[in-house]
Design a protein around this motif. Structure first.
Motif, short mmCIF file in Angstrom:
data_model
loop_
_atom_site.label_atom_id
_atom_site.label_comp_id
_atom_site.label_asym_id
_atom_site.label_seq_id
_atom_site.Cartn_x
_atom_site.Cartn_y
_atom_site.Cartn_z
N TYR A 139 3.00 0.06 -7.49
CA TYR A 139 2.05 -1.05 -7.28
C TYR A 139 0.63 -0.52 -7.19
O TYR A 139 -0.31 -1.12 -7.73
CB TYR A 139 2.40 -1.82 -6.00
N ARG A 140 0.45 0.62 -6.54
CA ARG A 140 -0.89 1.20 -6.40
C ARG A 140 -1.47 1.58 -7.76
O ARG A 140 -2.69 1.51 -7.96
CB ARG A 140 -0.83 2.43 -5.49
N ARG A 141 -0.61 1.98 -8.70
CA ARG A 141 -1.11 2.36 -10.04
C ARG A 141 -1.24 1.17 -10.97
O ARG A 141 -2.20 1.11 -11.75
CB ARG A 141 -0.15 3.38 -10.68
N LEU A 142 -0.30 0.24 -10.90
CA LEU A 142 -0.25 -0.84 -11.88
C LEU A 142 -0.85 -2.15 -11.38
O LEU A 142 -1.26 -2.99 -12.19
CB LEU A 142 1.21 -1.08 -12.31
N SER A 195 0.81 -1.22 0.00
CA SER A 195 0.00 0.00 0.00
C SER A 195 0.84 1.26 0.00
O SER A 195 0.34 2.35 -0.30
CB SER A 195 -0.94 0.00 1.21
N ALA A 196 2.14 1.13 0.32
CA ALA A 196 3.02 2.31 0.35
C ALA A 196 3.69 2.55 -0.99
O ALA A 196 4.28 3.61 -1.20
CB ALA A 196 4.08 2.14 1.43
N ALA A 226 9.46 4.52 0.14
CA ALA A 226 8.31 4.58 1.05
C ALA A 226 8.07 3.23 1.70
O ALA A 226 7.39 3.14 2.73
CB ALA A 226 7.06 5.01 0.29
N CYS A 227 8.63 2.17 1.12
CA CYS A 227 8.47 0.83 1.67
C CYS A 227 9.30 0.62 2.93
O CYS A 227 8.97 -0.24 3.77
CB CYS A 227 8.86 -0.22 0.62
N GLU A 228 10.37 1.37 3.09
CA GLU A 228 11.28 1.12 4.21
C GLU A 228 10.68 1.41 5.58
O GLU A 228 10.79 0.58 6.50
CB GLU A 228 12.58 1.90 4.01
N ASP A 254 5.70 -5.16 -9.60
CA ASP A 254 5.97 -3.74 -9.44
C ASP A 254 5.77 -3.28 -8.00
O ASP A 254 5.52 -2.10 -7.74
CB ASP A 254 5.08 -2.93 -10.39
N SER A 255 5.89 -4.21 -7.07
CA SER A 255 5.85 -3.90 -5.65
C SER A 255 7.25 -4.15 -5.06
O SER A 255 8.05 -4.87 -5.67
CB SER A 255 4.84 -4.79 -4.92
N PRO A 256 7.56 -3.61 -3.91
CA PRO A 256 8.88 -3.86 -3.31
C PRO A 256 9.14 -5.35 -3.08
O PRO A 256 10.22 -5.84 -3.42
CB PRO A 256 8.83 -3.09 -2.00
#
Length: 455
Positions: free
Chosen positions: A33-36, A28-29, A77-79, A41-43
């Motif tokens: 990933y939120r767009r695609l 969610s961060a 933003a994932c960290e 495409d996520s961490p």
């Protein structure tokens, strides 16, 4: 000696992959990933791809690896949301270096990295940008160049350049209305104002400011404001000749050898200066320099780089720690947006807000979703104009909803991206560094003599 096999560098950092438990808190961060909506495409999806390369199940030049690593903004933003403390930023840079060894990057990326890797080419390039800006060509081009195919990158670049123009050549650093006080007379400091603390009183000593590349080339006024504000708050600022680009653009693109070359020049220059702190007013540069120790892992300079990194401070951090001196009122509503590399990488998100609190009558409205990237991400806005533009459009909409007179964000890349988006959408607004607003407050308080706020 560091292994230099095709996936050698990534394999050397394999221990950084181990903490990921694929919990999904990062999803969610993640802006991409939120767009695609693609797990790759996520961490955690990208970490899985990195692991596959290390284990030999995927080639470093495999389309899946290249495509999904390339799409990452590197916003990190994932960290902060990762319960396992995965060092995603370091892994991303090494993954991109692994890809570079297998497949050279695109022409635009190679060109920009070559320009910013050479002091002479960089100065010429940015001087040309200032000419385009001063003559109005940048503004005109950003309006008339069609947003089709490769021309979209040209249009975006011209809009970003136009967004760097000073809001006013002299006097106030912005042109936004100040609610009936557009020409506020300068206020003299009263006897009750606390005097600036000396370096001895604050426990700090001599500092030096990283002049930077884009910052010095297009936002020199921010560097000048930084020096004035620091001196007004009791710091002794010295010039450091021989400093270079911080290397952030190169590191983010996986050109780690060139990033180290630039970093070595900075280690030598600032060490000769013998300063207590190296002050940075660009969030991306600060994050890169605070991680010089990671950049030089396994190299002879590692210990020296870690010692240097411990002395790097964002200018807002240094001011917030001591409590900045209060100036005169600046009755303005400002939309504030967090730079990713200050909020997520440096974990210093409150410092700029503390600085803005020192400006009387300044109303700060934090942008909704301020923790999400603006889509600029170094050169990402140019190399990925569609996805970067899509993410940026959401940011611009959030900024407009604030209904503010101006925008503030402490990173030149974010300033250019947000300024360009607002300009292209026909809703231009001054985009300022928080230090500029504190500087304006001090100017109105009569703390400076007559001066010209330049480029």
């Amino acid at each position: 000696m560091v292994t230099r096999t095709l996936a050698g560098e990534l394999a050397r950092h394999a221990d950084r992959l181990m903490p990921c438990v694929h919990c999904g808190f990062c999803l969610s961060a993640c802006p991409t990933y939120r767009r695609l909506g693609d797990e790759n495409d996520s961490p955690r999806g990208r970490l899985h791809l990195m692991g596959a390369v290390v284990e030999g199940r995927l080639a470093p030049d495999a389309p899946a690896f290249v495509t999904h690593i390339d799409r990452c903004l590197g916003c990190r933003a994932c960290e902060p949301v990762c319960p396992s403390g995965v060092e995603y930023g370091a892994l991303l840079e090494v993954a991109r270096e692994t890809i570079r060894e297998a497949r050279p990057p695109g022409l635009l990326t190679r060109l920009l990295l070559a320009i910013f890797g050479s002091a002479a080419w960089r100065r010429a390039f940015l001087a040309g940008g200032r000419v385009l800006r001063a003559t109005g060509v940048a503004r005109l081009g950003a309006r008339i160049v069609p947003p089709w195919g490769p021309l979209r990158t040209v249009r975006t670049g011209l809009a970003m350049l136009a967004a760097t123009a000073p809001s006013r050549r002299a006097g106030s650093v912005y042109t936004a209305p100040t609610r009936g006080t557009e020409d506020v007379p300068r206020q003299e400091a009263s006897a009750s104002d606390p005097p600036p603390q000396s370096a001895k009183e604050t426990g700090q000593r001599t500092v030096a400011v990283l002049t930077g590349c884009v910052q010095e080339g297009l936002y020199r006024r921010v560097n000048e404001a930084t020096v004035r504000v620091l001196e007004t708050n009791g710091y002794r600022v010295v010039e450091v000749p021989g400093q270079e680009c911080c290397g952030a653009l190169h590191a983010h693109a996986g050109d780690l050898e060139r990033a180290r070359r630039l970093a070595r020049a900075n280690l030598a220059a600032f060490q000769r200066a013998g300063v207590t702190f190296v002050v940075v007013n660009a969030a991306g540069c600060g994050a890169a320099m605070k991680e010089y120790g990671v950049l030089f892992e396994g190299h002879p300079e590692e210990e020296r780089a870690r010692a240097f990194a411990a002395r790097v401070r964002d200018v807002t951090e240094l001011l917030a720690e001591a409590g900045p001196r209060t100036g005169a009122p600046v009755p303005l509503a400002v939309a504030y947006d967090h730079p990713c590399h200050l909020l997520h990488a440096q974990r210093a998100g409150e410092a700029p807000l503390r600085v803005l609190e020192a400006v009387p009558e300044l109303e700060v409205r934090v942008v909704e979703g301020a923790e999400e990237c603006c889509g600029g991400a170094g050169i990402y806005g140019l190399t990925h104009p569609e996805l970067g533009g899509r993410i940026g459009a959401d940011k611009a909409a959030a900024v407009r909803r604030c209904g503010a007179d101006a925008v503030a964000t402490p990173n030149p890349g974010c300033m250019m991206q947000i300024g360009a988006l607002l300009f292209q959408e026909g809703a231009p607004a001054p985009v300022l560094h928080p230090v500029e607003l504190l500087d304006e407050s001090y100017r109105r308080a009569g703390l400076y003599g007559a001066m010209d706020h330049g480029s």
